[in-house]
Design an enzyme around this catalytic site. Structure first.
Site, mmCIF file in Angstrom:
data_model
loop_
_atom_site.group_PDB
_atom_site.id
_atom_site.type_symbol
_atom_site.label_atom_id
_atom_site.label_comp_id
_atom_site.label_asym_id
_atom_site.label_seq_id
_atom_site.Cartn_x
_atom_site.Cartn_y
_atom_site.Cartn_z
ATOM 1 N N ASP A 291 -8.569 -6.008 -5.193
ATOM 2 C CA ASP A 291 -8.202 -4.744 -4.544
ATOM 3 C C ASP A 291 -9.038 -3.583 -5.105
ATOM 4 O O ASP A 291 -9.033 -3.326 -6.306
ATOM 5 C CB ASP A 291 -6.709 -4.484 -4.766
ATOM 6 C CG ASP A 291 -6.136 -3.406 -3.858
ATOM 7 O OD1 ASP A 291 -6.912 -2.589 -3.331
ATOM 8 O OD2 ASP A 291 -4.902 -3.388 -3.689
ATOM 9 N N HIS B 284 -8.031 -5.128 -0.676
ATOM 10 C CA HIS B 284 -6.729 -4.500 -0.425
ATOM 11 C C HIS B 284 -6.006 -5.125 0.762
ATOM 12 O O HIS B 284 -4.791 -5.330 0.725
ATOM 13 C CB HIS B 284 -6.953 -3.012 -0.184
ATOM 14 C CG HIS B 284 -5.697 -2.219 -0.002
ATOM 15 N ND1 HIS B 284 -4.774 -2.037 -1.014
ATOM 16 C CD2 HIS B 284 -5.197 -1.563 1.086
ATOM 17 C CE1 HIS B 284 -3.761 -1.303 -0.571
ATOM 18 N NE2 HIS B 284 -3.997 -1.007 0.691
ATOM 19 N N SER C 249 0.835 -1.205 0.000
ATOM 20 C CA SER C 249 0.000 0.000 0.000
ATOM 21 C C SER C 249 0.869 1.254 0.000
ATOM 22 O O SER C 249 1.733 1.405 -0.865
ATOM 23 C CB SER C 249 -0.952 -0.037 1.200
ATOM 24 O OG SER C 249 -1.944 0.947 1.115
#
Length: 330
Positions: free
Chosen positions: A271, A304, A128
């Site tokens: 995601d 995610h 991320s």
């Protein structure tokens, strides 16, 4: 637990030309002493920190003695993004958060490494926001990273990501319970409808008839509120939209031609934050100009957050990179 160490950086010029007279950079290291083994830099995500392994390590399934990133063979370093609050000193929080970009954080991390006598990295890995900073580090020094491993991220923020950062920023600046409420919204971006539907199946908690999904969200809001600083959340959220802000497609292609790094893109098929189509597009662009680029995809219903959940898949993907190098050391 590894002790937290500090590096003092002075007269640091940001991308916006502001000069920070002093930036304390906190870090931890695990495994082999600096200078004796290949160095793996681990970049944390939005609410993460430098405690990457050990009893409370957020990536302990990947990093540790005998793990795929084996601290018996590597020096593992993790910096705290300045202002993330992990040092516990409220005086070190950053209030003018819009001054900073991920490129600034990447440059700060390189300064920290150089102060430790480290010029080259065997690998830089992060998920991320941490993966976005890894990209920025590679852009700054394309010849000094052997393996670039950005996970559940991309080299640039998309309009979708920028839009959600704005919503988060508005909540953080206008809510009466900012961290709590922003976290509720964020959790719906980090997971998927399928993940939540399978987990809760419309069940309720007795006796108040609260839906279990509501209780789960409220729990996550309270949990983050109790351990995270508002100034830190504002900064980390803002940094997300600055990923790749100083770059464009032309400069990205030029980076691909220049870099000597083996680039391992790791996407998550579900995601919502850094979408899989963006990662596939990045791979297609890079492979035109760079030989050593590889695409990997985690299969998960969890969205995610799969980079913090699907450890078995991540271990399998990372084994070839880290175990091959370990065998050379042996």
């Amino acid at each position: 637990m590894s002790s937290i160490h500090k590096i003092d950086l002075f007269d640091f010029r940001l991308e916006n030309a502001a000069v920070k007279r002093w930036i304390p950079l906190y870090y931890q290291y695990f495994g082999q002493p600096v200078g004796t083994a290949p160095v793996v830099l681990v970049n944390h995500a939005l609410t993460g920190n430098s405690q990457v392994t050990g009893e409370n390590g957020w990536w302990k399934s990947l990093i540790g003695s005998g793990a795929v990133i084996d601290t018996d063979y590597y020096t593992v370093i993790a910096f705290n993004i300045p202002g993330n609050g992990y040092d516990g000193n409220p005086d070190n929080l950053i209030l003018n958060y819009t001054d900073f970009t991920t490129k600034d954080i990447a440059a700060i991390f390189w300064e920290g490494l150089e102060s430790l006598g480290i010029q080259k990295l065997f690998a830089v890995i992060g998920g991320s926001l941490g993966g976005g900073i890894a990209w920025e580090m590679a852009f700054l020094k394309p010849l000094q990273i052997e393996n670039l491993i950005p996970i559940a991220t991309d080299w640039k923020a998309t309009d979708w990501l920028i839009a959600n950062v704005l919503v988060q920023d508005k909540i953080l600046n206008n809510s009466e319970n900012p961290i709590h409420d922003a976290r509720l919204h964020a959790m719906l971006l980090y997971r998927t409808p399928l993940s939540l539907n399978k987990k809760f199946n419309r069940e309720q908690n007795d006796p108040n008839k609260e839906y279990k999904v509501e209780g789960w969200l409220l729990h996550h809001g309270e949990k983050l509120k109790n351990r995270f600083q508002l100034a830190s959340y504002k900064l980390m959220n803002h940094l997300l939209k600055t990923i790749g802000e100083a770059s464009h497609c032309g400069s990205f292609l030029q980076f691909g031609k220049e870099t000597t790094a083996h680039i391992h893109l790791v996407a998550v098929d579900s995601d919502y934050f850094f979408t899989v189509d963006q990662n596939r597009e990045t791979y297609e662009i890079l492979k035109r100009v760079h030989t050593n680029v590889y695409y990997h995809e985690i299969q998960s219903i969890h969205g995610h957050d799969a980079f913090l959940i699907e450890f078995e898949q991540l271990n399998t993907l990372l084994q070839k990179i880290f175990i091959t190098a370990k065998q050379k050391i042996q």
